[in-house]
Enzyme design. Sequence first.
Site, PDB file in Angstrom:
ATOM      1  N   ASP A  72       0.856  -1.181   0.000  1.00 43.86           N
ATOM      2  CA  ASP A  72       0.000   0.000   0.000  1.00 43.86           C
ATOM      3  C   ASP A  72       0.899   1.240   0.000  1.00 43.86           C
ATOM      4  O   ASP A  72       2.104   1.155   0.284  1.00 43.86           O
ATOM      5  CB  ASP A  72      -0.884  -0.045   1.248  1.00 43.86           C
ATOM      6  CG  ASP A  72      -1.770   1.175   1.385  1.00 43.86           C
ATOM      7  OD1 ASP A  72      -2.403   1.554   0.393  1.00 43.86           O
ATOM      8  OD2 ASP A  72      -1.810   1.746   2.492  1.00 43.86           O
ATOM      9  N   ASP A 110      -0.228   5.352   0.885  1.00 44.92           N
ATOM     10  CA  ASP A 110      -0.458   6.320   1.968  1.00 44.92           C
ATOM     11  C   ASP A 110      -0.609   5.619   3.315  1.00 44.92           C
ATOM     12  O   ASP A 110      -1.437   4.726   3.478  1.00 44.92           O
ATOM     13  CB  ASP A 110      -1.718   7.140   1.691  1.00 44.92           C
ATOM     14  CG  ASP A 110      -1.538   8.092   0.517  1.00 44.92           C
ATOM     15  OD1 ASP A 110      -0.426   8.153  -0.022  1.00 44.92           O
ATOM     16  OD2 ASP A 110      -2.517   8.771   0.152  1.00 44.92           O
ATOM     17  N   ASP A 148      -1.882  -0.677   5.959  1.00 43.32           N
ATOM     18  CA  ASP A 148      -2.205  -0.066   7.255  1.00 43.32           C
ATOM     19  C   ASP A 148      -3.690   0.148   7.495  1.00 43.32           C
ATOM     20  O   ASP A 148      -4.080   0.530   8.602  1.00 43.32           O
ATOM     21  CB  ASP A 148      -1.509   1.294   7.374  1.00 43.32           C
ATOM     22  CG  ASP A 148      -2.171   2.350   6.491  1.00 43.32           C
ATOM     23  OD1 ASP A 148      -2.288   2.112   5.269  1.00 43.32           O
ATOM     24  OD2 ASP A 148      -2.592   3.383   7.021  1.00 43.32           O
TER      25      ASP A 148
END
EC number: 3.1.3.70
Length: 271
Positions: A13, A15, A214
């Site tokens: 991922d 951001d 996240d």
Amino acid sequence: MFSIQQPLLVFSDLDGTLLDSHSYDWQPTALWLSRLREANVPVILCSSKTSAEMLYLQKTLGLQGLPLIAENGAVIQLAEQWQDIDGFPRIISGISHGEISQVLNTLREKEHFKFTTFDDVDDATIAEWTGLSRSQAALTQLHEASVTLIWRDSDERMAQFTARLNELGLQFMQGARFWHVLDASAGKDQAANWIIATYQQLSGKRPTTLGLGDGPNDAPLLEVMDYAVIVKGLNREGVHLHDEDPTRVWRTQREGPEGWREGLDHFFSAR
């Protein structure tokens, strides 16, 4: 046990994981990105961002030419050497951006849901929301198979909105900062499995996979990985997997790119 010397794919991922959520800094990951590049380990970016945004980031990170997963799995950008694959250079799943936009406009007009999409504003507004430059903000509007929005209504109305989208073959997905609407058949997990199968077909051996994320929208991706790093994040819901065997899953103490580095250190430094 595994190492960067064996056939390996790393899915990441952006951001809040490889990039800092606020500053977009990625320097803590630089050493590992260099090591993986030297070992010929593909780092496959996987995000809600548009392919235009991600191609720009690939160049910045030294990952150009590799496949990537954009718009939460609705778009797969193929590797440069995969020109013989049907659909090159991009595979787009399900309903197009324009069709989704029409659905959302109808729901907003007829059922009075309150939200603001990236199509409703200009690049200067998106730059203000995100901290990006205007030129980078303009890339965020180049959707091909999803719509990004800010929800401005109640939780009760959100549940109703989600149900209406599901009835229409769409899904409503929470990202690090924004919400995303895309085809119900699309997902980071399906896109990752397609890329894994393609590498296996081309090499004759299934690669070991490591995923890093996240947020809740990363859970499907991490579920299909052999090993997973859950980077400590800002989302209150966090990431929860069905199989959190500590030999397979590592939860970091640090956030963002510092956590990304921590995850790579955990799985590889002692090996």
